[in-house]
Design a protein around this motif. Structure first.
Motif, PDB file in Angstrom:
ATOM      1  N   GLU A   1      -3.268  -0.032  10.808  1.00  0.00           N
ATOM      2  CA  GLU A   1      -2.489   0.936  10.018  1.00  0.00           C
ATOM      3  C   GLU A   1      -0.989   0.860  10.291  1.00  0.00           C
ATOM      4  OE1 GLU A   1      -2.679   3.361   7.582  1.00  0.00           O
ATOM      5  OE2 GLU A   1      -4.408   2.142   7.107  1.00  0.00           O
TER       6      GLU A   1
ATOM      7  N   ASP B   1      -5.501   0.837  -1.963  1.00  0.00           N
ATOM      8  CA  ASP B   1      -6.491   0.059  -1.237  1.00  0.00           C
ATOM      9  C   ASP B   1      -6.058  -0.015   0.230  1.00  0.00           C
ATOM     10  OD1 ASP B   1      -8.208  -1.856  -0.230  1.00  0.00           O
ATOM     11  OD2 ASP B   1      -7.739  -3.382  -1.728  1.00  0.00           O
ATOM     12  N   SER B   2      -6.908   0.506   1.120  1.00  0.00           N
ATOM     13  CA  SER B   2      -6.558   0.498   2.549  1.00  0.00           C
ATOM     14  C   SER B   2      -6.550  -0.909   3.137  1.00  0.00           C
ATOM     15  CB  SER B   2      -7.535   1.391   3.337  1.00  0.00           C
ATOM     16  OG  SER B   2      -8.846   0.884   3.203  1.00  0.00           O
TER      17      SER B   2
ATOM     18  N   ARG C   1       0.963  -2.278   4.414  1.00  0.00           N
ATOM     19  CA  ARG C   1       2.012  -1.314   4.055  1.00  0.00           C
ATOM     20  C   ARG C   1       2.981  -1.942   3.042  1.00  0.00           C
ATOM     21  NH1 ARG C   1       6.978   0.178   6.108  1.00  0.00           N
ATOM     22  NH2 ARG C   1       7.046  -1.764   7.272  1.00  0.00           N
TER      23      ARG C   1
ATOM     24  N   ARG D   1       0.817  -1.220   0.000  1.00  0.00           N
ATOM     25  CA  ARG D   1       0.000   0.000   0.000  1.00  0.00           C
ATOM     26  C   ARG D   1       0.847   1.265   0.000  1.00  0.00           C
ATOM     27  NH1 ARG D   1      -2.032  -0.336   5.080  1.00  0.00           N
ATOM     28  NH2 ARG D   1      -0.675   1.349   5.766  1.00  0.00           N
TER      29      ARG D   1
END
Lengths: 177, 177
Positions: free
Chosen positions: A175, A64-65, A69, A53
């Motif tokens: 995240e 795309d969340s 990462r 990402r």
């Protein structure tokens, strides 16, 4: 970023990986909009090619969340006694399994990929097809997009349907990862 | 560049690699002057750690025109079914062999390194000693310097003296590499 490195001898062939990508919601979400399709990208053999990402870290990234990462990485090497280079794929996502044909890779597991294989994570499907080449300096990657599931195609090629998990739930999103 | 990444949980141990370096002309040439000795450097597990001459590309570099642009790289991964991370070393020099204990690695060959091993290229000797840790996010590297040959020490530990080549002649130098 795409064609900065060129082989000096244009007659020399490079090891080449074609990646056909599929995502069921590409039409709606355009997760592949940062991928340049249908053109070969030259990369140095010493590059660890990251996919994920984060566009600052990854050579190829997905908008795309749901994607980690760094999702996975490809690296070339030469097995002892071999004249051909081979690709190894490593899962760099803590929360999502990477599945290469029938083999599940947990975080930091890695595997030599065969000449043709289907790589999956979450809803993503990537059909990787390799062509051998002579260059010791560079290799090339290109992307195509499929509008139909590649897994269905793989199933029709006698891939068993059982024993494979491929989940990516929103609750697992992190995240930091 | 040295301690940018810290583990959130300071109780958690990290996989640790201590590298004791030796070069016969260190006194005169100061080839290790860019290395920070006796301090642990935190690195992300997804980093391909490059060693060589080029300070823009390599995490750790040697001030020596005899060294290749990138000499070798270390990478962590987790073998299937293992709880420990292991280091793999890859030779990224076309002109100089990398020797891990008794095994010669040509360009792009790679090898899992044992808990303790002697890595050599040209006149360089690097004794690598690993300690296992729990962190899945980071690992650490530190450097010591030896004023005496480590190969002699290894010989005294019953390493056979034959069958090993370790040459780096000035005629073979190539700035492109």
């Amino acid at each position: 970023m795409t064609t900065a490195f060129q082989t000096a001898d244009t007659e020399e062939t490079t090891t080449f990986l074609n990646i056909t990508v599929y995502h069921p919601e590409q039409e709606k979400k355009q997760v592949f909009r940062a991928i340049r399709f249908c053109q070969r990208e030259h990369l140095r053999v010493d590059e660890l090619v990251k996919f994920g990402r984060n566009c600052d870290i990854c050579r190829f990234y997905f908008m795309d969340s749901h994607v980690s990462r760094i999702q996975f990485a490809l690296q070339l090497f030469r097995p002892f006694g071999s004249s051909e280079l081979v690709f190894e794929i490593m899962n760099l996502s803590k929360r999502v399994k990477l599945i290469v044909d029938h083999v599940e890779l947990a975080f930091l597991n890695k595997l030599i990929i065969p000449q043709r294989c289907l790589v999956r994570f979450g809803d993503y499907q990537l059909l990787m097809q390799k062509q051998d080449g002579q260059s010791e300096d560079f290799f090339e990657i290109s992307f195509d997009m499929s509008k139909t599931s590649l897994w269905q195609e793989a199933v029709s090629l006698s891939v068993p349907e059982t024993g494979v998990t491929c989940s990516l739930s929103p609750e697992e999103m992190d995240e930091d990862e």
